[in-house]
Design an enzyme around this catalytic site. Structure first.
Site, PDB file in Angstrom:
ATOM      1  N   GLU A   1       7.826 -12.527  10.243  1.00  0.00           N
ATOM      2  CA  GLU A   1       6.749 -11.778  10.901  1.00  0.00           C
ATOM      3  C   GLU A   1       5.414 -12.294  10.393  1.00  0.00           C
ATOM      4  O   GLU A   1       5.140 -12.259   9.198  1.00  0.00           O
ATOM      5  CB  GLU A   1       6.888 -10.280  10.594  1.00  0.00           C
ATOM      6  CG  GLU A   1       5.821  -9.462  11.271  1.00  0.00           C
ATOM      7  CD  GLU A   1       6.050  -7.960  11.151  1.00  0.00           C
ATOM      8  OE1 GLU A   1       6.043  -7.435  10.027  1.00  0.00           O
ATOM      9  OE2 GLU A   1       6.228  -7.310  12.195  1.00  0.00           O
TER      10      GLU A   1
ATOM     11  N   CYS B   1       3.725  -4.486  15.244  1.00  0.00           N
ATOM     12  CA  CYS B   1       5.084  -4.792  14.793  1.00  0.00           C
ATOM     13  C   CYS B   1       6.003  -5.144  15.957  1.00  0.00           C
ATOM     14  O   CYS B   1       6.942  -5.906  15.805  1.00  0.00           O
ATOM     15  CB  CYS B   1       5.640  -3.618  14.011  1.00  0.00           C
ATOM     16  SG  CYS B   1       5.356  -2.048  14.807  1.00  0.00           S
TER      17      CYS B   1
ATOM     18  N   LYS C   1       0.295   9.846   2.871  1.00  0.00           N
ATOM     19  CA  LYS C   1      -0.397   8.818   2.071  1.00  0.00           C
ATOM     20  C   LYS C   1      -0.682   7.668   3.036  1.00  0.00           C
ATOM     21  O   LYS C   1       0.187   6.861   3.336  1.00  0.00           O
ATOM     22  CB  LYS C   1       0.496   8.367   0.923  1.00  0.00           C
ATOM     23  CG  LYS C   1      -0.238   7.775  -0.289  1.00  0.00           C
ATOM     24  CD  LYS C   1      -1.135   6.606   0.000  1.00  0.00           C
ATOM     25  CE  LYS C   1      -0.383   5.314   0.197  1.00  0.00           C
ATOM     26  NZ  LYS C   1      -1.299   4.208   0.635  1.00  0.00           N
TER      27      LYS C   1
ATOM     28  N   GLU D   1      10.299   1.930   9.341  1.00  0.00           N
ATOM     29  CA  GLU D   1       9.919   1.126  10.501  1.00  0.00           C
ATOM     30  C   GLU D   1       9.246  -0.114   9.935  1.00  0.00           C
ATOM     31  O   GLU D   1       8.161  -0.039   9.385  1.00  0.00           O
ATOM     32  CB  GLU D   1       8.989   1.940  11.409  1.00  0.00           C
ATOM     33  CG  GLU D   1       8.989   1.432  12.828  1.00  0.00           C
ATOM     34  CD  GLU D   1       8.022   0.305  13.009  1.00  0.00           C
ATOM     35  OE1 GLU D   1       8.416  -0.844  12.765  1.00  0.00           O
ATOM     36  OE2 GLU D   1       6.875   0.575  13.379  1.00  0.00           O
TER      37      GLU D   1
HETATM   38  P1  NAI Z   1       2.596  -2.503   2.963  1.00  0.00           P
HETATM   39  O1  NAI Z   1       4.033  -2.336   3.241  1.00  0.00           O
HETATM   40  O2  NAI Z   1       2.173  -2.909   1.582  1.00  0.00           O
HETATM   41  O3  NAI Z   1       1.796  -1.159   3.317  1.00  0.00           O
HETATM   42  C1  NAI Z   1       2.259  -0.101   4.114  1.00  0.00           C
HETATM   43  C2  NAI Z   1       2.068   1.232   3.399  1.00  0.00           C
HETATM   44  O4  NAI Z   1       2.902   1.262   2.246  1.00  0.00           O
HETATM   45  C3  NAI Z   1       0.645   1.470   2.876  1.00  0.00           C
HETATM   46  O5  NAI Z   1       0.322   2.837   2.997  1.00  0.00           O
HETATM   47  C4  NAI Z   1       0.775   1.118   1.405  1.00  0.00           C
HETATM   48  O6  NAI Z   1      -0.188   1.759   0.591  1.00  0.00           O
HETATM   49  C5  NAI Z   1       2.167   1.622   1.102  1.00  0.00           C
HETATM   50  N1  NAI Z   1       2.791   1.025  -0.086  1.00  0.00           N
HETATM   51  C6  NAI Z   1       2.630  -0.225  -0.593  1.00  0.00           C
HETATM   52  N2  NAI Z   1       3.392  -0.389  -1.688  1.00  0.00           N
HETATM   53  C7  NAI Z   1       4.053   0.776  -1.893  1.00  0.00           C
HETATM   54  C8  NAI Z   1       4.991   1.229  -2.868  1.00  0.00           C
HETATM   55  N3  NAI Z   1       5.398   0.429  -3.863  1.00  0.00           N
HETATM   56  N4  NAI Z   1       5.484   2.481  -2.751  1.00  0.00           N
HETATM   57  C9  NAI Z   1       5.089   3.289  -1.754  1.00  0.00           C
HETATM   58  N5  NAI Z   1       4.210   2.927  -0.822  1.00  0.00           N
HETATM   59  C10 NAI Z   1       3.689   1.682  -0.877  1.00  0.00           C
HETATM   60  O7  NAI Z   1       2.041  -3.559   4.011  1.00  0.00           O
HETATM   61  P2  NAI Z   1       0.830  -4.583   3.858  1.00  0.00           P
HETATM   62  O8  NAI Z   1       0.886  -5.254   2.509  1.00  0.00           O
HETATM   63  O9  NAI Z   1      -0.428  -3.873   4.154  1.00  0.00           O
HETATM   64  O10 NAI Z   1       1.160  -5.648   5.001  1.00  0.00           O
HETATM   65  C11 NAI Z   1       2.028  -6.735   4.726  1.00  0.00           C
HETATM   66  C12 NAI Z   1       2.908  -7.056   5.907  1.00  0.00           C
HETATM   67  O11 NAI Z   1       3.699  -5.936   6.256  1.00  0.00           O
HETATM   68  C13 NAI Z   1       2.202  -7.422   7.190  1.00  0.00           C
HETATM   69  O12 NAI Z   1       1.817  -8.771   7.202  1.00  0.00           O
HETATM   70  C14 NAI Z   1       3.260  -7.129   8.215  1.00  0.00           C
HETATM   71  O13 NAI Z   1       4.154  -8.213   8.303  1.00  0.00           O
HETATM   72  C15 NAI Z   1       3.998  -5.937   7.642  1.00  0.00           C
HETATM   73  N6  NAI Z   1       3.505  -4.673   8.243  1.00  0.00           N
HETATM   74  C16 NAI Z   1       4.284  -4.071   9.192  1.00  0.00           C
HETATM   75  C17 NAI Z   1       3.833  -2.948   9.837  1.00  0.00           C
HETATM   76  C18 NAI Z   1       4.655  -2.259  10.860  1.00  0.00           C
HETATM   77  O14 NAI Z   1       4.085  -1.671  11.765  1.00  0.00           O
HETATM   78  N7  NAI Z   1       5.950  -2.267  10.745  1.00  0.00           N
HETATM   79  C19 NAI Z   1       2.496  -2.380   9.557  1.00  0.00           C
HETATM   80  C20 NAI Z   1       1.785  -3.045   8.507  1.00  0.00           C
HETATM   81  C21 NAI Z   1       2.277  -4.163   7.899  1.00  0.00           C
END
Ligand code: NAI
Ligand code: MG
Length: 464
Positions: A371, A279, A170, A245
């Site tokens: 972050e 990240c 996903k 991660e």
């Molecule tokens: P997010 O955590 O919402 O999205 C990451 C993935 O999780 C996407 O595929 C999303 O569809 C999925 N997701 C979201 N809610 C979910 C749920 N309830 N159950 C299962 N899957 C779910 O991240 P977002 O909102 O795009 O970015 C917010 C912050 O997250 C960024 O500002 C950054 O600080 C952090 N981030 C960290 C990353 C990393 O590489 N560790 C990558 C992207 C964001």
């Protein structure tokens, strides 16, 4: 942009169960470039069933044959590198050169590394009077973010397939087109039907359904800490393996004996790359007090090269833009000194943030703790090494970092005391085989190389 109007399930593109769609937007010009289906629980269920059905056959496929399929996948990714780069530029806004070299280039290297590991990994070992078998865990639910759309997918799917697991992916709603290209590549590489499946959709709907599905044995997630906590709780309730991660707030520690100009220039480049949406970025630069103003001046000069719309792309979406600008305003409110950039939009169209440098940042400030995920660097001051270490280790995160010193041994001695998963010594090169993952709240588990492969295995001991 080309888009599939379906899900890749059981070796074929199939219509989605529902009618919802995701708008894919180019963040550089804010135009809608495609629509993809927004999957729900029914689509996830179909994909997990396909992955379950394919699991026994793939798990029993000899590692050499799995390696051959991965080598074919690597070949397709390499052949389609140009198209992949264009797609990442369109949906993420990455400048073309970065898209080509990193977004499209790195996955070829990682896929290649797993083609080799699948062939060479010791899936059996002797321990005293036991033979220990390293067997595939089962069906993997992979949930990936948008910041490195293809790398994040390949860093989960390639080791899972090498291990003999089957996968339901996903991908992030912001970057589904790159994920669809990956599904095409899997198909072209001749992987058996059901071994890899793709469901596009929104996180709280499709992502959550995947994490909760009883047919999923391991959930591998990369993204925000907030969602990571939820996934961890869901996996705990279902007694599933989980890998998380979750980002970081890494320190770039410049010791007094270091080449300051080089350390600052590389440090600025590290934070500005991918518009700061990395990240492992070294978002806190730690400088000795007696060289502080010199370092601030060097950083201001270095950041001037990062021109929005040229070397620096936009942020991925309007929400991330508002979030990052909010952090910049908080930095100003809390008394940090703005050296470059600021909250004002540098361009009229597109989700751009001005590359920003803050000086006089103290360890307790919000911008030194949370972050930001944008092109924002904080420069902090320390009096002695113990204080530098306290500051470096003084966040909830521990994903990466850097240390600079006159000689490597001095830098490495400091790195040994850091609570973090990776440290680059005097600008050490990225190693795609080195385990990548976090201490503390940066996550659970490791990706890349043999350690990344081991995440997808479980042991069975036979006693003789
Ligand atoms: P997010 O955590 O919402 O999205 C990451 C993935 O999780 C996407 O595929 C999303 O569809 C999925 N997701 C979201 N809610 C979910 C749920 N309830 N159950 C299962 N899957 C779910 O991240 P977002 O909102 O795009 O970015 C917010 C912050 O997250 C960024 O500002 C950054 O600080 C952090 N981030 C960290 C990353 C990393 O590489 N560790 C990558 C992207 C964001
Ligand atoms: Mg999100």
């Amino acid at each position: 942009m080309k888009a599939h109007d379906g899900m890749y399930i059981d070796g074929d593109w199939r219509p989605a169960a529902g009618t919802g769609t995701i708008e894919v937007v180019n963040p550089a010009d804010e135009q809608v470039i495609a629509h993809v289906p927004a999957g729900g629980a029914e689509d996830v269920d179909a994909a997990v069933r396909a992955a379950r059905a394919a699991f026994p056959g793939w798990a029993a496929t000899p590692p050499a044959e799995r390696a051959a399929r991965l080598a074919a996948l690597r070949g397709v990714l390499a052949a389609r590198q140009g198209e992949i780069a264009e797609t990442v530029t369109a949906e993420l806004g990455a400048p073309p050169q970065l898209a080509q070299a990193v977004h499209a280039g790195l996955p070829v290297v990682v896929a290649g590394s797993y083609a080799e590991l699948a062939a060479s990994y010791a899936f059996e070992e002797k321990v005293g009077n036991s033979t220990v078998l390293h067997e595939p865990l089962g069906v993997v639910g992979a949930i990936t973010p948008w910041n490195y759309p293809l790398h994040q997918v390949v860093a989960k799917v390639a080791p899972a397939l090498a291990a003999g697991c089957t996968v339901v992916l996903k991908p992030a709603e912001d970057t589904p087109l790159t994920a669809q290209l990956f599904a095409e590549a899997v198909h072209e590489a001749g992987l058996p039907a059901g071994v890899f499946n793709l469901v596009t959709g929104f996180g709280p709907v499709a992502g959550q359904a995947l994490a909760e599905h009883e047919g999923v044995d391991l959930v591998s997630f990369t993204g925000s800490t907030a969602v990571g906590r939820k996934i961890g709780a869901i996996a705990g309730a279902g007694v599933k393996r989980v890998a998380l991660e979750l980002g970081g707030k890494s320190a770039n520690v410049i010791l007094p004996s270091a080449d300051l100009a080089k350390a600052v220039a590389v440090g600025v480049a590290n934070v500005m790359a991918n518009s700061g949406q990395t990240c492992s970025a070294w978002t806190r630069m730690l400088v000795p007090a007696d060289r502080y103003e010199e370092a601030v001046g060097l950083a201001a000069t270095a950041v001037a090269k990062y021109v929005p719309g040229e070397r620096v792309g936009p942020l991925v979406n309007a929400r991330q833009l508002e979030r990052v600008r909010g952090y910049i305003r908080t930095g100003l409110d809390e008394g940090a000194r703005l050296v470059a950039g600021g909250p004002d939009a540098p361009l009229e169209t597109g989700y751009y943030v001005a590359p920003t440098v803050f000086a006089d940042v103290t360890p307790g400030m919000t911008i030194a703790q949370e972050e930001i995920f944008g092109p924002v660097l904080s420069i902090l001051k320390y009096e002695d090494e113990d204080e530098a270490l306290r500051i470096a280790n003084g966040t909830v995160y521990g994903l990466a970092g850097a240390v600079w010193a006159g000689d490597e041994a001095e830098a490495a001695a400091f790195a040994r005391r850091m609570d973090t998963g990776q440290v680059d010594i005097n600008g050490g090169r990225f190693n795609p085989l080195a385990p990548f993952g976090g201490y503390k709240q940066s996550g659970v588990g490791r990706e890349l190389g043999a350690h990344g492969l081991a995440e997808y295995l479980q042991t069975k001991s036979l006693q003789f």
